[in-house]
Enzyme design. Structure first.
Site, PDB file in Angstrom:
ATOM      1  N   SER A  31       0.833  -1.209   0.000  1.00  0.00           N
ATOM      2  CA  SER A  31       0.000   0.000   0.000  1.00  0.00           C
ATOM      3  C   SER A  31       0.868   1.260   0.000  1.00  0.00           C
ATOM      4  CB  SER A  31      -0.893   0.004   1.249  1.00  0.00           C
ATOM      5  OG  SER A  31      -1.526   1.259   1.371  1.00  0.00           O
ATOM      6  N   LYS A  82     -14.071  -2.854   2.772  1.00  0.00           N
ATOM      7  CA  LYS A  82     -14.843  -1.600   2.853  1.00  0.00           C
ATOM      8  C   LYS A  82     -16.308  -1.812   3.249  1.00  0.00           C
ATOM      9  CE  LYS A  82     -11.892   1.010  -0.252  1.00  0.00           C
ATOM     10  NZ  LYS A  82     -11.782   1.766  -1.499  1.00  0.00           N
ATOM     11  N   GLY A 256      -5.531   5.898 -11.556  1.00  0.00           N
ATOM     12  CA  GLY A 256      -6.137   6.325 -10.297  1.00  0.00           C
ATOM     13  C   GLY A 256      -5.160   6.811  -9.237  1.00  0.00           C
TER      14      GLY A 256
END
Ligand code: NAP
Length: 295
Positions: A31, A82, A256
């Protein structure tokens, strides 16, 4: 019972100060969020201890409880957690409720408040960093997962024209269209029928196919002249879609990375009440990521 709130500034102000922050997901080792948040903290001279925590869906409840116990006051949540995060919150913003997705958690008393900053991150990247307009654009959204849900509402709020949603599993596209509830503006199409449709001014790839190195097999007829093509993923996962976009004549083929940085800035502001400047870390990450990811 879960309360729904839109305004986060009061929540932010009640949680400012030192404390631990984390990003939960699986996998999480690669990440970029810890690097982004470290840069924001340095820039604003704010103590911000932010670490990656690997957790599967089964492990998430326990890992989040242990994190709170150890002084955790804020967290980001990424794949595949999520929707699980949304279920765990005591209160949730209207934006997160609509998306049925939480990517930012704020400790509030004995529980968590949930926010979704993905949609705002996408719109800030397209309209702010890239200086492109979305208003009135005939838009095709590929995918109907958590990120697609978040960006669908944000794109509609930002004033796009018609929204067409196509998803590999057609029922999920229909469920998203039903949740939006604007039948005159929002339509679904079978993925296999996409060859019959064209003239889209904005195509947003919100599938995770690129992570599995899978081609979306899209017809080049989809694009209107000078269309914007935007892949929510970045790095190698975005290469296939961006190559297709260029070959189909897109005016802009964007990944993105900017959305990632902008959604992080939104989260940082929710936690600390100060908005970081994002250009420097965006440029640093752009130089660090493998090339060929932006027009
Ligand atoms: P998700 O909830 O797991 O949804 C995945 C979506 O991709 C579903 O619509 C799924 O369709 C579709 N899909 C997967 N493999 C496919 C294939 N081979 N062909 C066609 N469709 C396929 O994931 P998510 O959280 O929405 O994330 C989606 C993407 O957005 C990921 O690449 C993620 O990294 C990216 N993302 C980026 C940011 C950012 O800040 N830049 C933020 C959030 C997400 P089915 O419903 O048929 O399974």
């Amino acid at each position: 019972m879960q309360l729904i709130e839109e305004e986060s500034s009061e929540i932010a102000s009640s949680n400012r100060g030192p404390g631990r922050y984390a990003v939960f997901g699986q996998p999480i080792a690669h990440s970029l969020s810890p690097r982004i948040h470290a840069a924001f903290a340095r820039q604003l001279s704010i103590a911000h201890d932010y670490r990656p925590i690997e957790a599967s869906t089964e492990e998430f409840v326990g890992a989040l409880a242990a994190f709170a116990e150890s002084g955790g006051v804020g967290a980001n949540v990424t794949l595949p957690l999520k929707q699980h995060a949304a279920r765990l919150c005591l209160s949730i913003s209207e934006t997160a409720r609509r998306a049925d997705s939480v990517n930012t958690l704020v400790r509030r008393g004995e529980g968590w408040h949930g926010e979704s900053t993905d949609g705002a991150g996408l719109i800030r990247d397209i309209t702010g960093r890239q200086r492109l307009y979305v208003r009135g654009r005939r838009t095709l959204l590929l995918g109907a997962g958590g990120a697609a849900r978040a960006v669908a509402f944000a794109l509609l709020d930002a004033g796009i024209g018609e929204l067409t949603i196509a998803n590999r599993t057609a029922e999920r596209a229909d469920a998203l269209a039903d949740a939006i509830g604007q039948p005159e503006r929002v339509h679904t199409r079978y993925w296999t029928d996409l060859g019959q449709w064209g003239g889209f001014d904005l195509v947003v790839n919100a599938t995770s196919a690129g992570h599995a190195n899978m081609s979306l097999a899209l017809p080049t007829s989809l694009l209107a002249s000078r269309a914007i093509c935007y892949d929510l993923s970045y790095g190698k996962a975005s290469f296939g879609f961006l190559a297709w976009a260029r070959s189909a004549g897109a005016g802009h083929a964007l990944d993105g990375l900017g959305m990632l940085v902008e959604q992080a800035a939104e989260a940082f502001e929710i936690w600390h009440g100060k908005r970081p400047e994002t250009d420097a870390i965006y440029a640093e990450l752009r130089a660090y990521l493998p090339g060929d990811a932006e027009d």
